[in-house]
Structure formats: structure tokens, C-alpha cells
Design an enzyme around this catalytic site. Structure first.
Site, PDB file in Angstrom:
ATOM      1  N   ASP A 186       0.827  -1.207   0.000  1.00 58.05           N
ATOM      2  CA  ASP A 186       0.000   0.000   0.000  1.00 58.05           C
ATOM      3  C   ASP A 186       0.860   1.256   0.000  1.00 58.05           C
ATOM      4  OD1 ASP A 186      -2.117  -1.630   0.067  1.00 58.05           O
ATOM      5  OD2 ASP A 186      -2.705  -1.197   2.143  1.00 58.05           O
ATOM      6  N   ALA A 187       1.975   1.200   0.729  1.00 62.01           N
ATOM      7  CA  ALA A 187       2.812   2.395   0.866  1.00 62.01           C
ATOM      8  C   ALA A 187       3.331   2.845  -0.500  1.00 62.01           C
ATOM      9  CB  ALA A 187       3.973   2.108   1.807  1.00 62.01           C
ATOM     10  N   GLU A 188       3.678   1.866  -1.330  1.00 59.28           N
ATOM     11  CA  GLU A 188       4.182   2.175  -2.664  1.00 59.28           C
ATOM     12  C   GLU A 188       3.060   2.794  -3.511  1.00 59.28           C
ATOM     13  OE1 GLU A 188       7.124   1.873  -4.034  1.00 59.28           O
ATOM     14  OE2 GLU A 188       6.773   1.784  -6.196  1.00 59.28           O
ATOM     15  N   ASP A 225       0.468   4.433  -2.390  1.00 59.53           N
ATOM     16  CA  ASP A 225       0.229   5.794  -1.896  1.00 59.53           C
ATOM     17  C   ASP A 225       1.267   6.778  -2.436  1.00 59.53           C
ATOM     18  OD1 ASP A 225      -2.000   5.062  -0.551  1.00 59.53           O
ATOM     19  OD2 ASP A 225      -1.014   4.845   1.400  1.00 59.53           O
ATOM     20  N   SER A 237     -14.357   8.133  -0.657  1.00 59.25           N
ATOM     21  CA  SER A 237     -13.140   7.717   0.032  1.00 59.25           C
ATOM     22  C   SER A 237     -12.653   8.875   0.897  1.00 59.25           C
ATOM     23  CB  SER A 237     -12.095   7.247  -0.960  1.00 59.25           C
ATOM     24  OG  SER A 237     -11.421   8.346  -1.482  1.00 59.25           O
ATOM     25  N   GLU A 283     -11.497   7.742  14.898  1.00 61.39           N
ATOM     26  CA  GLU A 283     -11.873   6.341  14.698  1.00 61.39           C
ATOM     27  C   GLU A 283     -10.706   5.599  14.080  1.00 61.39           C
ATOM     28  OE1 GLU A 283     -15.344   6.023  12.183  1.00 61.39           O
ATOM     29  OE2 GLU A 283     -16.366   7.632  13.257  1.00 61.39           O
ATOM     30  N   LYS A 306      -8.951   3.400  11.438  1.00 62.51           N
ATOM     31  CA  LYS A 306      -9.272   3.080  10.034  1.00 62.51           C
ATOM     32  C   LYS A 306      -9.017   1.590   9.855  1.00 62.51           C
ATOM     33  CE  LYS A 306      -8.645   4.667   5.323  1.00 62.51           C
ATOM     34  NZ  LYS A 306      -8.065   3.557   4.578  1.00 62.51           N
ATOM     35  N   ASP A 319      -8.666  -2.074   8.413  1.00 63.96           N
ATOM     36  CA  ASP A 319      -8.105  -2.527   7.153  1.00 63.96           C
ATOM     37  C   ASP A 319      -8.873  -3.749   6.667  1.00 63.96           C
ATOM     38  OD1 ASP A 319      -6.505  -2.469   5.002  1.00 63.96           O
ATOM     39  OD2 ASP A 319      -4.691  -3.139   6.011  1.00 63.96           O
ATOM     40  N   ARG A 323     -18.163  -1.724  -1.986  1.00 61.34           N
ATOM     41  CA  ARG A 323     -18.092  -0.342  -2.430  1.00 61.34           C
ATOM     42  C   ARG A 323     -17.936  -0.243  -3.949  1.00 61.34           C
ATOM     43  NH1 ARG A 323     -13.657   4.225  -1.041  1.00 61.34           N
ATOM     44  NH2 ARG A 323     -12.251   2.561  -1.663  1.00 61.34           N
ATOM     45  N   GLU A 345     -17.056  -1.702   7.852  1.00 60.34           N
ATOM     46  CA  GLU A 345     -15.940  -2.479   7.331  1.00 60.34           C
ATOM     47  C   GLU A 345     -16.079  -3.939   7.725  1.00 60.34           C
ATOM     48  OE1 GLU A 345     -13.935  -0.448   5.705  1.00 60.34           O
ATOM     49  OE2 GLU A 345     -11.984  -1.438   5.500  1.00 60.34           O
ATOM     50  N   TYR A 359     -19.438   2.140  10.791  1.00 59.87           N
ATOM     51  CA  TYR A 359     -18.865   3.458  11.032  1.00 59.87           C
ATOM     52  C   TYR A 359     -19.637   4.626  10.436  1.00 59.87           C
ATOM     53  CZ  TYR A 359     -16.517   2.413   6.571  1.00 59.87           C
ATOM     54  OH  TYR A 359     -16.238   2.058   5.285  1.00 59.87           O
ATOM     55  N   LYS A 371     -12.963  12.713  11.965  1.00 60.76           N
ATOM     56  CA  LYS A 371     -14.161  13.219  11.297  1.00 60.76           C
ATOM     57  C   LYS A 371     -14.721  14.380  12.107  1.00 60.76           C
ATOM     58  CE  LYS A 371     -15.444   8.551   9.814  1.00 60.76           C
ATOM     59  NZ  LYS A 371     -16.371   7.430   9.983  1.00 60.76           N
ATOM     60  N   LYS A 413      -2.434   8.283   8.223  1.00 61.59           N
ATOM     61  CA  LYS A 413      -1.897   6.942   8.005  1.00 61.59           C
ATOM     62  C   LYS A 413      -0.928   6.511   9.104  1.00 61.59           C
ATOM     63  CE  LYS A 413      -2.555   5.060   4.200  1.00 61.59           C
ATOM     64  NZ  LYS A 413      -3.579   4.057   3.838  1.00 61.59           N
ATOM     65  N   CYS A 455      21.016 -32.141   5.117  1.00 62.69           N
ATOM     66  CA  CYS A 455      20.854 -31.170   6.203  1.00 62.69           C
ATOM     67  C   CYS A 455      22.008 -30.172   6.167  1.00 62.69           C
ATOM     68  CB  CYS A 455      20.833 -31.908   7.534  1.00 62.69           C
ATOM     69  SG  CYS A 455      20.888 -30.804   8.950  1.00 62.69           S
ATOM     70  N   CYS A 490      24.188 -31.033   9.631  1.00 61.42           N
ATOM     71  CA  CYS A 490      24.909 -32.296   9.879  1.00 61.42           C
ATOM     72  C   CYS A 490      25.108 -33.115   8.608  1.00 61.42           C
ATOM     73  CB  CYS A 490      24.176 -33.124  10.919  1.00 61.42           C
ATOM     74  SG  CYS A 490      22.657 -33.848  10.279  1.00 61.42           S
ATOM     75  N   CYS A 495      15.439 -33.295   8.410  1.00 59.74           N
ATOM     76  CA  CYS A 495      16.759 -33.897   8.524  1.00 59.74           C
ATOM     77  C   CYS A 495      16.570 -35.255   9.198  1.00 59.74           C
ATOM     78  CB  CYS A 495      17.636 -32.990   9.381  1.00 59.74           C
ATOM     79  SG  CYS A 495      19.067 -33.816  10.073  1.00 59.74           S
ATOM     80  N   CYS A 504      22.480 -34.797  14.691  1.00 58.32           N
ATOM     81  CA  CYS A 504      22.443 -33.438  14.164  1.00 58.32           C
ATOM     82  C   CYS A 504      22.551 -32.438  15.316  1.00 58.32           C
ATOM     83  CB  CYS A 504      21.140 -33.227  13.401  1.00 58.32           C
ATOM     84  SG  CYS A 504      20.994 -31.568  12.747  1.00 58.32           S
TER      85      CYS A 504
HETATM   86  S1  IVH Z   1     -15.637   6.746   6.759  1.00 53.18           S
HETATM   87  C1  IVH Z   1     -16.686   9.782   3.818  1.00 53.18           C
HETATM   88  N1  IVH Z   1     -14.523   5.460   8.738  1.00 53.18           N
HETATM   89  O1  IVH Z   1     -11.537   3.689   4.439  1.00 53.18           O
HETATM   90  C2  IVH Z   1     -15.918   8.833   4.585  1.00 53.18           C
HETATM   91  N2  IVH Z   1     -13.979   4.787   6.535  1.00 53.18           N
HETATM   92  O2  IVH Z   1     -11.202   5.742   2.051  1.00 53.18           O
HETATM   93  C3  IVH Z   1     -16.366   7.457   4.309  1.00 53.18           C
HETATM   94  N3  IVH Z   1     -12.458   2.865   6.434  1.00 53.18           N
HETATM   95  O3  IVH Z   1     -12.485   1.771   2.155  1.00 53.18           O
HETATM   96  C4  IVH Z   1     -15.649   6.433   5.032  1.00 53.18           C
HETATM   97  N4  IVH Z   1     -12.249   2.595   8.587  1.00 53.18           N
HETATM   98  O4  IVH Z   1     -13.951   1.273   4.194  1.00 53.18           O
HETATM   99  C5  IVH Z   1     -14.630   5.574   7.406  1.00 53.18           C
HETATM  100  N5  IVH Z   1     -13.631   4.392  10.607  1.00 53.18           N
HETATM  101  C6  IVH Z   1     -13.748   4.510   9.278  1.00 53.18           C
HETATM  102  C7  IVH Z   1     -13.073   3.651   8.401  1.00 53.18           C
HETATM  103  C8  IVH Z   1     -13.205   3.826   7.012  1.00 53.18           C
HETATM  104  C9  IVH Z   1     -11.914   2.139   7.408  1.00 53.18           C
HETATM  105  C10 IVH Z   1     -12.221   2.636   4.994  1.00 53.18           C
HETATM  106  C11 IVH Z   1     -13.447   2.545   4.167  1.00 53.18           C
HETATM  107  C12 IVH Z   1     -12.977   2.898   2.802  1.00 53.18           C
HETATM  108  C13 IVH Z   1     -11.823   3.798   3.082  1.00 53.18           C
HETATM  109  C14 IVH Z   1     -12.203   5.208   2.776  1.00 53.18           C
END
Ligand code: IVH
Length: 686
Positions: A36-38, A40, A85, A116, A118, A120, A139, A192, A244, A310, A334, A428, A431, A446, A452
Site C-alpha cells: 500500500d505504501a508504494e 500511496d 473515500s 476512529e 481506520k 483494514d 463499495r 468495514e 462506522y 471526522k 496513516k 541437512c 549435519c 533432517c 544433528c
Molecule cells: S468513513 C466519507 N470510517 O476507508 C468517509 N472509513 O477511504 C467514508 N475505512 O475503504 C468512510 N475505517 O472502508 C470511514 N472508521 C472509518 C473507516 C473507514 C476504514 C475505509 C473505508 C474505505 C476507506 C475510505
């Protein structure tokens, strides 16, 4: 640095193509090929270029879309309201910036946020009409998702019927806070779906043993499970859910006016809401929350990859509004990624106590979530073949919690031409005895046995360990030093060590030598179950050893027991019985046992207990949450060996709930019913 226009255009096109491809692999195939980091990093590079060159922005750029396309397997569902998102913040500064912009837009001094985790997993939408679950969708691309109702019904956290009284058409306005028990005629709850870490680890353990393909991570496991055609299989995957947010609500209903109250409201309807959710009064408290969660992250039984802040007040959310695909009132801060890519430099084979050879990947050191990783396990040869890993490859590795880092996948696009195949060793590495592979097993072993030195050393480490003879101060390092100096070749040699020889070792003084001698003396007084366990017989864990000891009462009876007699012990099947027989049929092992007894190792007789005297007879326990150092199955056998019953659900008949870390709904139920709640120390005390 200045670039000419066509260079930039080229880079933008390149980034879009790469990101589109990654999106496709992630969202449609559930098979990400980069960390994911790559992803992003590339997305942010594209965002940056587009903001510097607005003329290059196009409607189909990955920066403008929510995710990948949906796949066509189960039919499409159009979301009533798009599933948006959230923008990411990679640093504290970016969070502070976000807050500054918001305060300006909203024209207020400080903003109250809900923090909250996030989660995964996979975002889904659940629609209820008259309190009944009628639709469930992924989604997808944010506008249209896949119908997954058949599998959502198999997620035990997802209510099939909402709690409360469904809307009656003759009352025209419901205000949730006033009419707290009413359910809107039509309501869409979002959240989620995820797989608990403990469930994921168990599942992968089973797959390793069966020699099957491992799941890359809990997110993928959850996504893959939700999209299985067969909902019975999906049920076995034991998925979980956190709500959520609320999407669509029918007009007659007026929702509470803060995010936090809305979460409380969905909780009342019967959804699990994460208990880490917290309201804070300003941005500095957000950062404080983030730092706390950074520490707590490892101990949670679910994976999180960030913290979402939020705006709590819905009126302020509305005022802040949206940009293309994301709200301006929320941001995801993140956390350090748990997956990274690095180079596979070589493979070593580690020889365990039972001779099993485990391939260990030596890696170019890389920091994963703040810890430098230079080794990762590859489990067995089947796994190497399935990953198609070769030396020189760029691989994705994953480190989560306290489990050993794993190689998750290979980035084939980055394979150098001279990448080398990994061959199964024929001998092995320690040994040089030939290795063998038993039919139906994924491991190679082994055949050297006690010839051994690796197997010998591992057996000695096991013998000395806490749950075995518990020789205080005799750790793995020291065993290796003793072995290297030729001071200890067998387990009985431990009791022949002399204080003066120990004291002469580097970094050992007279005092530590004396302490070790005392610890050795002390360890001689043991119990039969512990002694049996410390012998390190294959497949004989702590619980099995205890069951065998209590069944036969004396070591001689165990040594003389036939295969059949052994199989009559709870927990002992033909394979375990075979390993026990093979161990005692080996003269060297019997010789070791005799020497240990001569050197003073002893244990009291076990009193015969009849069934009536079993201490936990008539009691029923439920186990929940994550246990430390003991699996659920082991805990269950332990309780059953003492006469208890172990049940899967809490009822008024439950004697007590044994709650490990991050216990959830069962704990709540026990508290509601007034059932006693015990922690893990109860199991440890048995
Ligand atoms: S709120 C308008 N709350 O993050 C905001 N999303 O980019 C709508 N996710 O794949 C999402 N934990 O499934 C919200 N506590 C959380 C979350 C969350 C994980 C995920 C969500 C989506 C992505 C949004």
C-alpha cells in the site's frame, strides 16, 4: 529541478497506467502486487503533478475515482448515495494543515473531531427495510458495487434484523433521540468487514499444515471470503464487522446530529461499533490519540492502517462539503505501513528440534512499521513454489504484531534476468544427513536425529524452557555457547555442568554461575507432565503431555504403553501415538531418561483421580478474545482434561467467560447476563 512539459505529460501517463493496473489487481482480483505504501507514494506523486499542472487533469485519472471497477460475478448494485473515500495525511503537519483549512472554511476557533481507527478490511453497504437486511454491496467504484448479500448474511456481527420497532406510517416524524427505540423504514448502514488477526493466523496455520496457498493478509482474506460463491465457505471464514457510518435514511426519520451520536444509534440497532472511537475537542487531541493508538495497534485483534478524524457536528460537515471524491470534513492519518518491498538476498534452512527444515529468507534490511526486518519465514518448499520466489527477486514482506515477518508475494515485474531458483536441499545444512519428506506433509526433515547438532541444541533449549523444566537463566544463547564449547552435548549434560567452568565463560561471573547451578538444582524437582513435555517428543505439547501423564500415572507405564493404549488418551491420535512409541523405542532416549533420574531429576507420583473428583466437573466455560501463548484448542483441552465443558456461546448456564485480549460481543453478553468473567490468569493457574 525543471522538467519540460512533455516529460511531465509522460510521467503523468505512466503513473496513471501503473495506478490503474494496481487498482485492478487490488479491487477486482483481490490480489495486490505492491505494498500500500508504494501505491500511496505513486498516487501522491500524481496528485502533486496534477495540482501543479491543472491542464493535465482528466476525469478518468485515478486521482478522480474512488477505486477500481467492480467485478461482475454477483450482479451490480447502484448505491443510493456514492460511497466516498477519504484523503490521506502522511504526517502530523498534514493533519494540522487540514485542521487549519477547516477552521478557516468553517470560521471557528477549534473543531471537535471523532477519532476512529481506520479498519483494514473491505467497505460494505447494508440496506435494511422495515428492520430486515435486504441488500448488501461492496463499495466497488463508489457508485456501483457488487451484490454480496448471501455472504453478508453469514457474518455473525451483521444483524439480519435490527433491534427496535420498525417505523409506523401513521407517525410522521421520528426523532431518534426522542423515540430511541424506533427503526427507520429504510436505512443503509456502512462499515468495514474484516478478519480478526487471530482468525487469520489460525486459518494460515491450517493452510501451511495442509500445504495449501497462504492468504496474504487479513484484508485480502476478508475481501476474498466475501466474494466466495459458496456462502457456507464464507461462513467458515469467521468474518467480523464494524459499523462506522449511515448512508441513506428514509425521509420520515431524523438522525442524530453528530457523528458520535449516530454511532451510538447504530450500536443500538444492533451493530458492533469499535470501542476505541473517541470524541476529542481539537486537533492536538487527535494527534495524542494517534500516538496512543500507534502503541496499542499491535495488541488489537484487528488490523488498522490509520486513524480517521471526522468533524463531529453534522451541520459543520455539511458546511465543509466535498471535493471530487472525498469529504473535506474527514482525513485519514496513516499509520506506518506493515508491508514493504525489499530484495530477497538468499535462503537459509533452519533446522528445528524435530528436524524440520524451515526456509528463511535473508532480506535487504527494510524498516516495516518502525522495526528493521532482515529475515522472514517462507514456511516450506510448497510455499516457495507457489510464490515462485527466486533469489534476487523483489518481494513484499509483512510484519504485524509479534508474529514472525512473512514473505507475502513476489513482484514479478521487478525480477532481474539472473534471478536464481531456490532448490530443495538434499542434505541437512548442519549435519549433512539426508533429508526426507513424509508423504502428505509439507515439511522436509533432517534424518540425523541426535547426530544433528542443530536438533540436539534445539532439544536442549526446549528442555530448559519455561513450560518445560523451567531452568531459570538458561536461555537460547547460553545453550548455544555451551554446545559450541562442547560443554553440553545432551540434556543430561546440563546437570553435569560445574560452577567453575561456567564462571570461566566470557561475560559470566561467579555469581551468575552460582545462580545457574542453583536454578539447575531447583529444576530437578518437577512433575511428570512437565518432564514428559520437556523431552520434546514430536506433537506432544503441554496439554497432551498432561493428559498422557494423568492417564498412565507413571513414566514406566507410558514407556511400556502400546500404540493402542496411547490412542485411548484424549487428544492422542494415531500419529501422536506413533511419535511417542518411536521416541521410547529409541535406546538412546531411554538412556538419557535414566541418566537424568540418576542425576536427581524426580517428580511425585500422580494420585489416581476418578471422574467424580475432577476439579472442574459440571462447570461450563466459554473462551473469547486473544489468548497469549496458548491457543484456543489448547485452552479447551486443558479445561476438558479437568472435567469442564467448553461451549461456544454465553448463556445463563455458563459458569464463567474466560476473556483474552480484545474480547467483544461475548464479553458484553456475559456482562449483561451477570456471568462471571475471568482473565487468562485463570487458565495459567490450572
Ligand atoms: S468513513 C466519507 N470510517 O476507508 C468517509 N472509513 O477511504 C467514508 N475505512 O475503504 C468512510 N475505517 O472502508 C470511514 N472508521 C472509518 C473507516 C473507514 C476504514 C475505509 C473505508 C474505505 C476507506 C475510505
Amino acid at each position: 529541478m525543471s522538467h519540460n512539459k512533455s516529460d511531465i505529460e509522460k510521467r503523468v501517463a505512466e503513473l496513471r497506467a501503473t495506478l490503474d493496473n494496481y487498482n485492478y489487481q487490488y479491487y477486482v482480483l483481490d490480489n495486490p502486487t505492491v505494498p500500500d505504501a508504494e501505491y500511496d507514494r505513486l498516487l501522491r506523486e500524481l496528485q502533486q503533478l496534477e495540482s501543479e499542472h491543472p491542464e493535465l487533469v482528466s476525469a478518468d485519472s485515478p486521482t478522480q475515482r474512488v477505486g477500481g471497477e467492480h467485478s461482475k460475478k454477483f450482479g451490480d448494485i447502484r448505491h443510493e448515495l456514492p460511497m466516498l473515500s477519504i484523503n490521506n495525511a502522511m504526517s502530523t503537519e498534514e493533519v494540522v494543515d487540514f485542521d487549519r483549512r477547516l477552521k478557516k472554511t468553517l470560521n471557528i476557533e477549534s473543531v471537535e473531531y471523532v477519532c476512529e481507527p481506520k479498519f483494514d478490511g473491505l467497505a460494505i453497504s447494508l440496506l435494511y427495510i422495515s428492520g430486515k437486511l435486504v441488500r448488501a454491496a461492496t463499495r466497488g467504484d463508489g457508485y456501483t458495487g457488487e451484490n454480496i448479500l448471501h455472504n453478508a448474511r453469514e457474518v455473525s456481527d451483521i444483524p439480519k434484523t435490527l433491534q427496535g420497532t420498525p417505523f409506523e406510517p401513521n407517525i410522521d416524524l421520528f426523532i431518534a433521540e426522542t423515540y430511541s427505540n424506533t427503526v427507520p423504514h429504510k436505512i443503509e448502514v456502512r462499515g468495514e468487514v474484516y478478519m480478526k488477526k487471530s482468525v487469520f493466523e489460525n486459518l494460515n496455520k491450517k493452510l501451511v499444515n495442509k500445504g495449501e496457498k497462504l492468504l496474504a493478509n487479513p484484508r485480502n482474506a476478508a475481501a476474498g471470503s466475501l466474494r466466495l460463491l459458496d456462502s457456507k465457505k464464507a461462513k467458515q471464514r469467521k468474518l467480523s464487522f464494524f459499523a462506522y457510518s449511515i448512508g441513506y435514511v428514509s425521509d420520515e426519520f431524523e438522525l442524530p446530529q453528530t457523528q458520535f451520536k449516530r454511532l451510538k444509534f447504530v450500536e443500538k440497532l444492533g451493530f458492533p461499533v469499535c470501542d476505541k472511537v473517541k470524541v476529542v475537542s481539537n486537533v492536538s487531541a487527535c494527534i495524542k490519540y494517534y500516538e496512543e493508538m500507534l502503541i496499542e495497534r499491535e495488541s488489537l485483534d484487528y488490523e488498522i492502517d490509520g486513524i480517521v478524524y471526522k468533524v463531529n457536528d453534522i451541520a459543520l460537515q455539511d458546511k465543509a462539503g466535498y471535493v471530487s471524491k472525498a469529504p473535506k470534513w474527514a482525513i485519514a492519518h496513516k499509520l506506518p505501513p506493515q508491508e514493504e518491498s525489499t530484495k530477497l538476498l538468499s535462503i537459509d534452512f533452519q533446522v528445528g528440534r524435530t528436524g524440520a527444515l524451515t526456509p528463511v529468507a535473508r532480506l535487504e534490511p527494510v524498516s516495516v512499521g518502525g522495526v528493521t526486518v532482515s529475515n522472514a519465514t517462507l514456511h516450506n518448499m510448497d510455499e516457495i513454489a507457489r510464490l515462485d520466489a527466486r533469489i534476487g527477486d523483489t518481494v513484499i514482506i509483512r510484519r504485524a504484531g509479534d508474529v514472525i515477518p512473512q514473505v507475502v508475494s513476489v513482484i514479478l515485474e521487478k525480477r532481474p534476468p539472473d534471478a536464481e531458483e531456490i532448490l530443495t536441499p538434499t542434505n541437512c545444512p548442519v549435519c549433512d544427513s539426508p533429508v526426507e519428506r513424509t508423504k502428505g506433509e509439507a515439511v522436509i526433515r533432517c534424518t540425523g536425529g541426535l547426530v544433528c547438532s542443530a536438533q540436539r541444541n534445539e532439544s536442549i533449549k526446549h528442555f530448559a524452557s519455561r513450560k518445560a523444566m523451567d531452568i531459570d537463566g538458561l536461555g537460547d544463547k547460553l545453550v548455544e555457547i555451551f554446545a559450541e564449547k562442547g560443554m553440553v552435548k545432551t540434556i543430561s549434560d546440563l546437570y553435569r555442568l560445574k560452577a567453575a567452568d561456567i564462571a570461566a565463560l566470557e561475560r559470566m561471573g561467579e555469581k551468575s554461575a552460582e545462580n545457574l547451578i542453583n536454578a539447575l538444582e531447583h529444576s530437578k524437582n518437577t512433575t511428570l507432565p512437565k518432564f514428559l513435555y520437556s523431552l520434546g517428543i514430536r506433537e506432544v505439547g503441554e496439554v497432551t503431555a498432561k493428559n498422557i501423564a494423568h492417564h498412565f500415572l507413571t513414566l514406566d507405564a507410558i514407556i511400556n504403553a502400546s500404540q493402542e493404549e496411547l490412542e485411548s488418551v484424549p487428544d492422542v491420535g494415531p500419529i501422536v501415538a506413533h511419535h511417542i512409541r518411536a521416541f521410547f523405542d529409541n535406546d538412546e532416549n531411554i538412556e538419557q531418561i535414566n541418566e537424568l533420574k540418576q542425576l536427581g531429576v524426580n517428580w511425585p507420583d500422580i494420585e489416581q483421580t476418578s471422574d467424580d473428583e475432577l476439579p472442574l466437573k459440571g462447570k461450563t466455560y466459554v473462551i473469547t478474545g486473544t489468548l497469549d501463548g496458548i491457543s484456543r484448542t489448547e485452552a479447551k483441552s486443558k479445561l476438558e482434561a479437568l472435567g469442564a465443558k467448553v461451549s461456544g456461546s454465553v448463556s445463563s448456564k455458563t459458569t464463567a467467560l474466560i476473556a483474552g485480549a480484545s474480547a467483544g460481543s461475548k464479553l458484553k453478553k456475559a456482562q449483561e447476563l451477570g456471568v462471571e468473567v475471568l482473565d487468562q490468569s485463570f487458565l495459567d493457574s490450572l
